[in-house]
Scaffold this motif. Structure first.
Motif, PDB file in Angstrom:
ATOM      1  N   GLU A   1     -44.657 103.154 -97.957  1.00 57.79           N
ATOM      2  CA  GLU A   1     -45.233 101.521 -98.299  1.00 57.79           C
ATOM      3  C   GLU A   1     -46.495 100.880 -97.697  1.00 57.79           C
ATOM      4  O   GLU A   1     -46.763 101.780 -96.541  1.00 57.79           O
ATOM      5  CB  GLU A   1     -43.407 101.028 -98.030  1.00 57.79           C
TER       6      GLU A   1
ATOM      7  N   GLU B   1     -56.028  95.679-104.009  1.00 59.93           N
ATOM      8  CA  GLU B   1     -55.114  96.331-105.105  1.00 59.93           C
ATOM      9  C   GLU B   1     -55.565  95.832-106.120  1.00 59.93           C
ATOM     10  O   GLU B   1     -55.525  97.005-107.169  1.00 59.93           O
ATOM     11  CB  GLU B   1     -53.794  94.792-104.848  1.00 59.93           C
TER      12      GLU B   1
ATOM     13  N   GLU C   1     -53.659 105.876-115.683  1.00 59.58           N
ATOM     14  CA  GLU C   1     -51.754 106.309-114.523  1.00 59.58           C
ATOM     15  C   GLU C   1     -51.563 105.286-113.891  1.00 59.58           C
ATOM     16  O   GLU C   1     -51.447 104.193-114.496  1.00 59.58           O
ATOM     17  CB  GLU C   1     -52.522 106.907-113.850  1.00 59.58           C
ATOM     18  N   SER C   2     -50.513 105.443-114.194  1.00 62.26           N
ATOM     19  CA  SER C   2     -49.357 104.429-112.849  1.00 62.26           C
ATOM     20  C   SER C   2     -50.566 104.135-111.389  1.00 62.26           C
ATOM     21  O   SER C   2     -50.986 104.971-111.464  1.00 62.26           O
ATOM     22  CB  SER C   2     -48.004 104.535-112.799  1.00 62.26           C
ATOM     23  N   THR C   3     -50.359 102.918-111.191  1.00 64.40           N
ATOM     24  CA  THR C   3     -51.034 102.634-110.075  1.00 64.40           C
ATOM     25  C   THR C   3     -50.004 103.537-108.699  1.00 64.40           C
ATOM     26  O   THR C   3     -50.990 104.435-107.866  1.00 64.40           O
ATOM     27  CB  THR C   3     -50.393 101.180-109.259  1.00 64.40           C
ATOM     28  N   SER C   4     -49.023 103.992-109.077  1.00 60.16           N
ATOM     29  CA  SER C   4     -48.764 104.387-108.085  1.00 60.16           C
ATOM     30  C   SER C   4     -48.983 105.841-108.303  1.00 60.16           C
ATOM     31  O   SER C   4     -49.723 106.655-106.823  1.00 60.16           O
ATOM     32  CB  SER C   4     -46.543 104.973-107.773  1.00 60.16           C
ATOM     33  N   SER C   5     -49.157 106.866-109.092  1.00 63.67           N
ATOM     34  CA  SER C   5     -49.983 108.086-109.600  1.00 63.67           C
ATOM     35  C   SER C   5     -50.994 108.117-108.614  1.00 63.67           C
ATOM     36  O   SER C   5     -51.597 109.226-108.758  1.00 63.67           O
ATOM     37  CB  SER C   5     -49.314 108.323-111.066  1.00 63.67           C
TER      38      SER C   5
ATOM     39  N   LYS D   1     -38.706 113.572-106.235  1.00 66.52           N
ATOM     40  CA  LYS D   1     -39.425 112.256-105.321  1.00 66.52           C
ATOM     41  C   LYS D   1     -38.809 111.700-104.829  1.00 66.52           C
ATOM     42  O   LYS D   1     -37.271 110.370-105.458  1.00 66.52           O
ATOM     43  CB  LYS D   1     -40.294 111.367-106.255  1.00 66.52           C
TER      44      LYS D   1
ATOM     45  N   VAL E   1     -52.691 106.377-107.219  1.00 67.48           N
ATOM     46  CA  VAL E   1     -52.701 106.539-105.352  1.00 67.48           C
ATOM     47  C   VAL E   1     -51.629 107.350-104.358  1.00 67.48           C
ATOM     48  O   VAL E   1     -52.753 107.607-103.788  1.00 67.48           O
ATOM     49  CB  VAL E   1     -52.160 104.835-104.787  1.00 67.48           C
ATOM     50  N   LEU E   2     -51.489 107.257-105.033  1.00 70.92           N
ATOM     51  CA  LEU E   2     -50.969 108.962-104.684  1.00 70.92           C
ATOM     52  C   LEU E   2     -51.789 110.281-104.454  1.00 70.92           C
ATOM     53  O   LEU E   2     -51.773 111.211-104.131  1.00 70.92           O
ATOM     54  CB  LEU E   2     -49.258 109.818-105.415  1.00 70.92           C
TER      55      LEU E   2
ATOM     56  N   ARG F   1     -40.531 107.454 -99.436  1.00 73.44           N
ATOM     57  CA  ARG F   1     -42.033 106.480 -99.993  1.00 73.44           C
ATOM     58  C   ARG F   1     -42.798 106.847 -99.179  1.00 73.44           C
ATOM     59  O   ARG F   1     -42.420 106.589 -97.836  1.00 73.44           O
ATOM     60  CB  ARG F   1     -40.058 105.141-100.165  1.00 73.44           C
TER      61      ARG F   1
END
Length: 92
Positions: free
Chosen positions: A11, A19, A31-35, A6, A37-38, A9
């Motif tokens: 943002e 949030e 999951e992580s927040t990033s995972s 990866k 959302v992605l 980015r």
């Protein structure tokens, strides 16, 4: 399991309530927040981009569409054009 590198980015800004909702949903799925959302963004992007290729309709409407294809329309202009002698002749 294949891991992709990866290097880009994305943002974004959000309000506190959104949030909190996303973080709570990510935690609920483990999951992580990033995972989270992605994954959600990829699924939505796929859905949006697939729309021109997919037609959704109720089963009754689909059945009606298929049955209408079995009955030819009266197309006198098309019939007349189909009977015409071709204007193009291939030379030997």
């Amino acid at each position: 399991m294949v891991m992709t590198v990866k290097t880009h980015r994305i943002e974004m800004r959000t309000d506190a309530a959104t949030e909190a909702l996303i973080v709570q949903a990510a935690e609920a799925t483990g999951e992580s927040t990033s995972s989270f959302v992605l994954r959600a963004a990829r699924a939505e992007a796929g859905r949006v981009l697939a729309r021109p290729d997919v037609t959704l309709m109720p089963a009754e409407q689909f059945d009606e569409l298929l049955s209408s294809l079995d009955e030819p329309d009266d197309a006198p202009v098309l019939r007349r054009v189909a009977r015409r002698r071709p204007g193009y002749h291939e030379s030997a």
